[in-house]
Each structure stands twice: as C-alpha cells, then as structure tokens.
Design an enzyme around this catalytic site. Sequence first.
Site, short mmCIF file in Angstrom:
data_model
loop_
_atom_site.label_atom_id
_atom_site.label_comp_id
_atom_site.label_asym_id
_atom_site.label_seq_id
_atom_site.Cartn_x
_atom_site.Cartn_y
_atom_site.Cartn_z
N SER A 144 0.87 -1.18 0.00
CA SER A 144 0.00 0.00 0.00
C SER A 144 0.90 1.22 0.00
CB SER A 144 -0.87 0.01 1.27
OG SER A 144 -1.48 1.28 1.48
N TYR A 157 -2.60 -1.38 10.17
CA TYR A 157 -2.43 -1.54 8.72
C TYR A 157 -1.08 -1.00 8.27
CZ TYR A 157 -3.70 -1.25 3.75
OH TYR A 157 -3.75 -1.38 2.38
#
Length: 266
Positions: A144, A157
């Site tokens: 990401s 995350y």
Amino acid sequence: MPSGPPGPAIVTGSESGIGRAVAVELARRGHDVGETWFQSEADGEATAEQVRELGRRAELRHLDLREPPAAGRVVADLAEALGGVEVLVNDAGTGASTPLLDMTYEDWREVVATDLDGAFCCLQRAARVMVAAGRGGRVVNVTSVHEHQPRVGSSAYCAAKGGLGMLTRTAALELAEHGITVNAVAPGEIATPMTGQTDVDPHTRSRPGVPLGRPGDAREIAAVVGFLCSAEASYVTGQSWGVDGGMLQMGPMAGSHLTSDDWRRV
C-alpha cells in the site's frame, strides 16, 4: 526464470478487486493460476471462470490468513495441484480504521496476522517450492502507499504493510542467488470492494487529493504486477512500485480525504 511458456502462478485474495484483476492478467500472459477466496467461494469461482475463458487452468482454494501456518499449507497444496509454482502474488489483506488509543489487541492481531504473518507464510512456502525446482521465480507482495507513509487511524495496517515492505527487501537479498526476484506494488486508493467501490468506474469519481484526480482501477495495478512477474523484469528486485496517481508525492496525509483543489495553488 527459464525460457518457454510461463509457469504456474498463485494469487491470494483473488475473489475480487486487485486479486481478481491480477489473476486474469496473469492468465492473459499465459499462466495457469492457483487462486484463493476468503468470504465468498462463488466470487472465487467467478474469477476462476474468467481465467478458464482465457484458456488457462484454474485451481481454487479457501484461505484464511488469520491462521498463518495453515496459509502456507494452502500454497503448498495449490503448488502440488498445479505442478509447481513460479509466481506468487501476495494480495490478500485487510485493514482497520480505528484510533490507536481505541484499538483492541485482538483487532491489532487480526490485521497484522492477515497482512504480514500470513503473507510471510505464503512467501516462505512458495519460495521453498521454487528453490527446490531450481527454475527461479517471481514474488510480488501487494502492500500500500501506507507501506511508505502513515495515516491517522491505520496503525495496525501501516505497521503490517511497512513490515511487508521490509520483508520484501530482505527476501529479495536472500532469494536472489536462486534466481527469484521479490518486489512490492504499493497501490493508492483503488476502486474495489475493500474501498466500498464495487463495480465503480474510477474515471467517474473525483479525488481532489490525488494528483491524477481519481481513484485507480484494479487493472492498472494488475498491469504493473504482470510486468514484475514477466521475463522483462528479470533485473528488478527489492523494489516497491507505487501505483497511486501521484499521491505519495504530496506527503503522508494526501489522498481521498481531501475535498478541494486548494493544494494545487500557492
């Protein structure tokens, strides 16, 4: 990787979104594909049908990355069914939007187990098969933009994706002598079910906080993954490819939360 037809590929999280687009792209490039699903077997089978329509073989298995050692066994099972594995794409993942002070340990562990521990087990098992076969291989970890930059409310995350990014770099060093390249692709906001944008044309959505002005399409991620899995990328390893419409160039808090174009002007 040897010359000749592409070898089998395994794509985790291929029931929808980026994983589905990657599975189809690799099939288009000539790979048989081992796929995994977590929530919907029907969606996983729909991806498998798209692979078969391209004339390639598809094998489908259930994968729950919250049980990381079992995840490695799923990869081994798919590799056996396909007659080996030359490509692994670690796409399956999850996230949470919870302030650090409010996050429970159980929620933290679910995200880290899924996004980092499970990815490690899949990578390790696939790499062992590749090394034993002696034919080299390709590993691509889908991380990401938050592999590189933090975001408020995404502590687990960001930690997991940052860890996966460093695992990518370390694995690239260790596996290079076996002819295995390991890279990461770091998407920005992509129009997928995970971002609440199922069947949305990203060109119809305005994103003032992204330089290109819109979310990405899963196929735009798949195209970069496909390149990194190809013979053309044989001298690329240990890299993280941002595919984010230019968002990382704006700093850590750029993105879909911005509601105006004021940042474009001085």
